[in-house]
Design an enzyme around this catalytic site. Structure first.
Site, PDB file in Angstrom:
ATOM      1  N   LYS A   1      -3.744  -9.769  -7.656  1.00  0.00           N
ATOM      2  CA  LYS A   1      -4.978 -10.224  -7.015  1.00  0.00           C
ATOM      3  C   LYS A   1      -6.110  -9.246  -7.355  1.00  0.00           C
ATOM      4  CE  LYS A   1      -5.242  -7.959  -2.738  1.00  0.00           C
ATOM      5  NZ  LYS A   1      -5.390  -7.736  -1.361  1.00  0.00           N
TER       6      LYS A   1
ATOM      7  N   LYS B   1     -10.154  -3.660  -5.669  1.00  0.00           N
ATOM      8  CA  LYS B   1     -10.872  -2.438  -6.075  1.00  0.00           C
ATOM      9  C   LYS B   1      -9.887  -1.395  -6.554  1.00  0.00           C
ATOM     10  CE  LYS B   1     -13.311  -3.659  -2.125  1.00  0.00           C
ATOM     11  NZ  LYS B   1     -13.526  -3.466  -0.707  1.00  0.00           N
TER      12      LYS B   1
ATOM     13  N   LYS C   1       0.831  -1.209   0.000  1.00  0.00           N
ATOM     14  CA  LYS C   1       0.000   0.000   0.000  1.00  0.00           C
ATOM     15  C   LYS C   1       0.864   1.257   0.000  1.00  0.00           C
ATOM     16  CE  LYS C   1      -4.501  -1.450   1.258  1.00  0.00           C
ATOM     17  NZ  LYS C   1      -5.634  -1.362   2.184  1.00  0.00           N
TER      18      LYS C   1
END
Ligand code: TYM
Length: 324
Positions: free
Chosen positions: A192, A195, A112
């Protein structure tokens, strides 16, 4: 009955990966445990978001949970994390027993931080401690999640141990339940399904859009022409067939692909038909819930009320042990 806890972020419409990796299992397991399900809005704040959209996203997620068959509120509370203030209190206490090194090695933090390089906030770093608090506040023993969350559950065990060593035996160490759909790849066939990567199909996606997205999805990259034989074991469409199609259809897709007897178009068409058929009832029920925001809020309020009482009891114990 053992206590089961799991949660999902309201960062956008939930997708097929969330369904196969988490939600579908939650529905299957819910009645076998003392289950609690949470919409983790505080976690969703660790990435850029539009405040005006958050409430709608929370309601939409609750609608999909209920439409998927989660037996809330009758058999299990479904609630919003920020409605039970004890989550952040316990997370703070966990901050004080966890070395920074434990958080620095979390792969989700690294991913992230790379994805949101302009917004590497402290919340992103301490995120797993709030997650540990979510689970341990209810003395959660089992946690059904997809593969990407296993490291966070491992950390929750470490946190429980650190707390117990420092203040006395109090928390049991939770265990993850990871099932067959634990890592669904996105339409790019590489990363993967997520969103934030835009490689997803929403659970409530409309049928035309499902067809269009699947048409453009990556298959076996070595199968350039219709006449080239393909390898289903490296094709994400075949992985999805395993979740959405009958054993006969899977055999048809695999042998047809290997022998170049069918094209990717034919294979994707059957997959799209099955996916649409299985998601249609969820979509329909979710739209019905979304049209009744007051009813959704009632379910979430009931859930928060039930969870608050349990959370306060745990925090009484924590306060006594920590001298607060
Ligand atoms: P979140 O919101 O990213 O995802 C929710 C659940 O969906 C699973 N999942 C997937 N499974 C298979 N394939 C995929 N492509 C895929 N993408 C997502 C996730 O593994 C997860 O189970 N940190 C958590 C939320 C959370 C939580 C908790 C979970 C907060 N507190 C306490 C369990 C217990 C998260 O980001 O999930």
């Amino acid at each position: 009955m053992k206590t089961m806890f799991s949660g999902m972020q309201p960062t956008g419409a939930p997708h097929v990966g969330n369904w196969l990796g988490a939600l579908k299992n939650w529905v299957g397991l819910a009645k076998d445990y003392d289950s609690i399900f949470c919409i983790v809005d505080l976690h969703a704040m660790t990435v850029e978001y539009e405040p005006a959209l958050l409430r709608e996203r929370i309601r939409n997620l609750a609608a999909v949970f209920l439409a998927s068959g989660l037996p809330a509120p009758e058999h299990c509370p479904l609630f919003v994390q920020s409605h039970v203030q004890e989550h952040t209190q316990l997370a703070w206490i966990f901050n004080t027993v966890t070395p920074m090194g434990e958080l620095g090695r979390m792969t989700q933090f690294k991913d992230k931080a790379a994805q949101h390089a302009k917004n590497i906030n402290t919340g992103l770093f301490t995120y797993p401690l709030l997650q540990a608090a979510d689970i341990l506040l209810y003395k959660g023993e089992v946690v059904p999640v997809g593969e990407d969350q296993v490291q966070h559950i491992e950390l929750a065990r470490i946190v429980a141990r650190k707390f117990n060593n420092r203040f006395g035996e109090f928390f049991a160490e939770p265990k993850e339940i990871v099932t067959k759909g634990s890592r669904i790849l996105g339409l790019d066939g590489k990363a993967k399904m997520s969103k934030s990567l835009g490689n997803h199909i929403e659970i409530t996606e409309d049928p035309d859009s499902i067809r269009t997205k699947l048409k453009g999805a990556v298959t076996d990259p070595k199968r350039m022409r219709r006449s080239d034989p393909g390898d289903p074991s490296v094709c994400n469409m075949f992985t999805l067939h395993k979740h959405f199609s009958t054993p006969e259809q899977q055999e048809w897709a695999a042998s047809g692909c290997r022998a170049a007897g069918i094209g990717c178009f034919d294979c994707k068409k059957v997959l799209a038909d099955n996916m649409i058929e299985q998601l249609a009832p969820i979509r329909e029920k979710a739209l019905d819930w979304i049209a009744r925001p007051k009813d959704l809020d009632d379910v979430l309020d009931q859930g928060a009320k039930a969870c608050r009482a349990r959370a306060q009891k745990t925090m009484d114990g924590v306060r006594a042990l920590t001298g607060l």
